[in-house]
Write a protein that holds these residues in place. Structure first.
Motif, PDB file in Angstrom:
ATOM      1  N   ARG A 117       0.827  -1.195   0.000  1.00  0.00           N
ATOM      2  CA  ARG A 117       0.000   0.000   0.000  1.00  0.00           C
ATOM      3  C   ARG A 117       0.870   1.255   0.000  1.00  0.00           C
ATOM      4  NH1 ARG A 117      -4.482  -1.696   4.631  1.00  0.00           N
ATOM      5  NH2 ARG A 117      -5.205  -3.605   3.608  1.00  0.00           N
ATOM      6  N   GLY A 119       0.943   3.661   2.120  1.00  0.00           N
ATOM      7  CA  GLY A 119       1.542   3.918   3.426  1.00  0.00           C
ATOM      8  C   GLY A 119       2.793   3.108   3.637  1.00  0.00           C
ATOM      9  N   TYR A 245       1.065  -3.448  14.817  1.00  0.00           N
ATOM     10  CA  TYR A 245       1.084  -2.255  15.655  1.00  0.00           C
ATOM     11  C   TYR A 245       2.156  -2.370  16.737  1.00  0.00           C
ATOM     12  CZ  TYR A 245      -3.569  -1.390  13.633  1.00  0.00           C
ATOM     13  OH  TYR A 245      -4.620  -1.171  12.780  1.00  0.00           O
ATOM     14  N   LEU A 286       4.746   3.847  10.030  1.00  0.00           N
ATOM     15  CA  LEU A 286       3.875   3.932   8.862  1.00  0.00           C
ATOM     16  C   LEU A 286       3.608   2.544   8.272  1.00  0.00           C
ATOM     17  CD1 LEU A 286       5.013   7.086   6.838  1.00  0.00           C
ATOM     18  CD2 LEU A 286       2.711   6.594   7.689  1.00  0.00           C
ATOM     19  N   THR A 290      -0.106   1.230   8.469  1.00  0.00           N
ATOM     20  CA  THR A 290      -0.844   1.387   7.200  1.00  0.00           C
ATOM     21  C   THR A 290      -0.367   0.483   6.089  1.00  0.00           C
ATOM     22  OG1 THR A 290       0.629   3.131   6.323  1.00  0.00           O
ATOM     23  CG2 THR A 290      -1.155   3.833   7.762  1.00  0.00           C
TER      24      THR A 290
END
Length: 291
Positions: A117, A119, A245, A286, A290
Motif C-alpha cells: 500500500r 503507506g 502495531y 507507517l 498502514t
C-alpha cells in the motif's frame, strides 16, 4: 491499541535498548560469541523461574517445523547482532533494525504476491531517507558519501543483514505462536537458542564455566533480567493487539539506543543520528499501521 498494550510495547522497546547498552558497556571486551552467550545464559534463571507460572501449550508439527527452521537463522542473526554492538557505535548500528518491516513488505510482495500500500511504500522511503541522514555530515564530500558511509561502517552492514534475516524469522515466529501460545513459544525458543549456543562451544574448545565467569556477575544478571523483560513484555503486548502495531511501536527502541549512545558512550554527531533514527522509526510506524 489499548493503553496496556501501548505501555507494554514501550517497555519492550526500552528494555531492548537497555539490554543492548548493557551488553556493549560491560561485555564488549569479549568476542561476539561470548558476548551473546553471556546475554543468553544469564537470562535463563529468569526464564526458568517464569516457566513455573506459565501453562504449557498444545503444540503440533507446524510449531516444531517453524522452531527448527527459524533457529539456524536466529543464531546467525544473533551473532551478527552481537558483533555489530561490539564494533560500532550504538547510534550507527541499532537504527538499521528499522529496515525489518520494509524487508517484510518486500518479501511478502515477492514471495506471496501481497500488495504494497501507499503507506507502506512511504514508510520504506522514510526509512531509506533516515539511513541517509545518519551520515548526512559527509554530504559535503559528495552526494553519495552518506550512502557509502553505511557500507564502510561494519555495524551498519551487519545490522542490515540482521534486519533481512528478521524479516523471515518474524514470519516463522508468528506462525509458531499461532500453533502454541506467545508465552510458551518465547520461553521454549530462547531455551533452545541458548542450548544451541552452548553446544557450539564444543567447536571452540572453550569451557562454558570459564566463559560465563565474569567480573560483573551482578550486571550480567541485570542484563539477563532486561532481556527477560523484553521477552515477556513483547509476548504480552502482542497477545493484546495486532502484531504489526506492536512491532512498529517497539521500533522506538532505536531512539532509546541513540540516546544511550549519547549519554553512556559519548558518541559523536548525535544530532544527525537522532534525526535519521527518528525518520526511520516514523517509517517503521507507517509500515506497521498502514502498510
Amino acid at each position: 491499541m489499548s493503553a496496556l498494550s501501548f505501555l507494554l510495547s514501550l517497555i519492550a522497546a526500552l528494555s531492548l535498548a537497555t539490554s543492548d547498552a548493557l551488553t556493549k558497556r560491560f561485555f564488549s571486551d569479549r568476542p561476539a560469541y561470548e558476548m551473546g552467550l553471556i546475554r543468553l545464559a544469564y537470562t535463563l534463571p529468569w526464564l526458568i523461574g517464569a516457566s513455573f507460572f506459565i501453562s504449557p501449550a498444545r503444540t503440533d508439527a507446524v510449531f516444531w517445523a517453524c522452531v527448527l527452521a527459524g533457529l539456524p537463522l536466529e543464531v546467525l542473526a544473533f551473532l551478527c547482532y552481537m558483533k555489530a554492538l561490539k564494533v560500532s557505535p550504538l547510534s550507527l548500528s541499532v537504527p538499521f533494525l528499522a529496515f525489518t518491516p520494509g524487508f517484510i513488505l518486500v518479501t511478502g510482495w515477492f514471495l506471496l504476491g501481497e500488495t504494497v500500500r501507499m503507506g507502506g511504500l512511504a514508510g520504506i522511503l522514510m526509512i531509506i531517507a533516515g539511513s541517509y541522514c545518519l551520515n548526512i555530515s559527509s554530504f559535503k564530500l559528495g552526494a553519495l558519501q552518506p550512502v557509502l558511509a553505511i557500507f564502510r561502517e561494519p555495524g551498519s552492514r551487519l545490522m542490515l543483514l540482521v534486519s533481512f534475516i528478521y524479516a523471515f524469522t518474524a514470519t516463522l515466529g508468528k506462525l509458531a505462536v499461532l500453533h502454541s501460545s506467545p508465552s510458551y513459544f518465547g520461553i521454549v525458543y530462547y531455551l533452545i537458542l541458548t542450548a544451541l549456543m552452548l553446544a557450539g562451544l564444543a567447536f571452540t574448545g572453550k569451557r562454558p564455566d570459564r566463559i560465563l565467569r565474569t567480573r560483573n556477575p551482578g550486571m550480567a544478571l541485570v542484563l539477563g533480567g532486561m532481556v527477560a523483560v523484553t521477552i515477556f513484555s513483547h509476548m504480552l503486548a502482542i497477545s493484546l493487539t495486532q502484531a504489526a502495531y506492536m512491532i512498529a511501536l517497539k521500533r522506538t527502541s532505536l531512539l532509546f539506543g541513540v540516546l544511550y549512545g549519547a549519554w553512556w558512550f559519548r558518541e559523536e554527531k548525535i544530532g544527525e543520528r537522532m534525526t535519521g533514527a527518528t525518520l526511520m522509526v516514523t517509517g517503521a510506524l507507517l509500515i506497521g499501521l498502514t502498510g
